[in-house]
Design a protein around this motif. Structure first.
Motif, PDB file in Angstrom:
ATOM      1  N   ARG A   1      -3.113  -2.890  -3.886  1.00 45.03           N
ATOM      2  CA  ARG A   1      -1.854  -2.146  -3.776  1.00 45.03           C
ATOM      3  C   ARG A   1      -0.961  -2.767  -2.697  1.00 45.03           C
ATOM      4  O   ARG A   1       0.254  -2.888  -2.866  1.00 45.03           O
TER       5      ARG A   1
ATOM      6  N   LEU B   1       6.612   1.106  -3.529  1.00 39.48           N
ATOM      7  CA  LEU B   1       6.752   2.340  -2.761  1.00 39.48           C
ATOM      8  C   LEU B   1       8.208   2.419  -2.285  1.00 39.48           C
ATOM      9  O   LEU B   1       8.853   1.382  -2.095  1.00 39.48           O
TER      10      LEU B   1
ATOM     11  N   GLU C   1      -1.016   6.899   1.029  1.00 41.02           N
ATOM     12  CA  GLU C   1      -1.556   6.766  -0.335  1.00 41.02           C
ATOM     13  C   GLU C   1      -3.073   6.569  -0.318  1.00 41.02           C
ATOM     14  O   GLU C   1      -3.768   6.960  -1.238  1.00 41.02           O
TER      15      GLU C   1
END
Length: 215
Positions: A40, A98, A210
């Motif tokens: 990520r 994001l 997250e």
């Protein structure tokens, strides 16, 4: 009087430490997060480098930013290989930024388009950081998730076209010291450098939210 490169380094030192010691990065490097968190993070880097490197050829002739456009530094192709390894061949379909990452990439793009000296601030904070601290991340990632040494998954951190990183960094600092900007513009570059670190830290904070560690 301190050189401009020393001024940049000193001015951004506190934020540099803050970014490096963010909870997310500490947890990632400490082996407390899984490979999904690493993937990520790699996705977020793609958006930032896409902003740094896409269409940057038009800055090559700029008197201020031109000397910093160095194709041997470019990371986008390496990031894409890493993402294909981490997420599979369809990695692009699942790619999402994001909000903090989008804000960071937008600012880089804005500087590249309108304020070349500001682009230099982002160039410095990213590439010199990756050349230095990035090696720690690569080493930990190889050990934690079994990536092949300097292979797929960690190619972003491998600057194959830079044979001597120490010499390169020395040359880069000389470029900074010779940057074609007056004192006021240099102060603005220092301020943008601080802003770049703040934008980067905001991405780490969002990733930390997250991927919270269960208490």
């Amino acid at each position: 009087m301190a050189s401009f490169s020393a001024l940049l380094r000193t001015a951004s030192h506190a934020q540099h430490v803050e970014a490096e010691t963010s909870t997310f990065m500490s947890d990632l490097l400490g082996g407390r997060l899984g490979v999904d968190a690493y993937a990520r993070y790699t996705e977020q880097l793609w958006f930032v480098y896409e902003a740094l490197e896409t269409g940057v050829e038009r800055l090559a002739s700029d008197p201020v930013a031109g000397p910093f456009v160095r194709p041997e530094l470019f990371r986008l192709a390496a990031l894409e290989r890493d993402l294909a390894h981490l997420r599979g061949p369809g990695w692009r379909a699942g790619l999402s930024a994001l909000p903090a990452t989008r804000a960071y990439a937008d600012r880089v793009r804005e500087c590249a388009g309108r304020w070349p000296a500001g682009y230099v601030a982002h160039h410095y904070t990213r590439y010199l950081g990756d050349l230095s601290g990035g090696q720690i991340i690569r080493d930990r990632a190889e050990k934690a998730w079994g990536f092949e040494k300097k292979g797929d998954g960690v190619r972003f951190y491998v600057f194959e076209e830079i044979g001597n990183p120490a010499a390169f960094k020395r040359d880069y600092r000389e470029l900074l010291d010779g940057v074609r900007a007056d004192d006021l513009e240099k102060q603005r570059i220092v301020a943008e450098c601080k802003r770049a670190f703040a934008l980067n830290t905001a991405v780490f904070r969002a990733l930390g939210e997250e991927f919270p560690l269960s208490a």
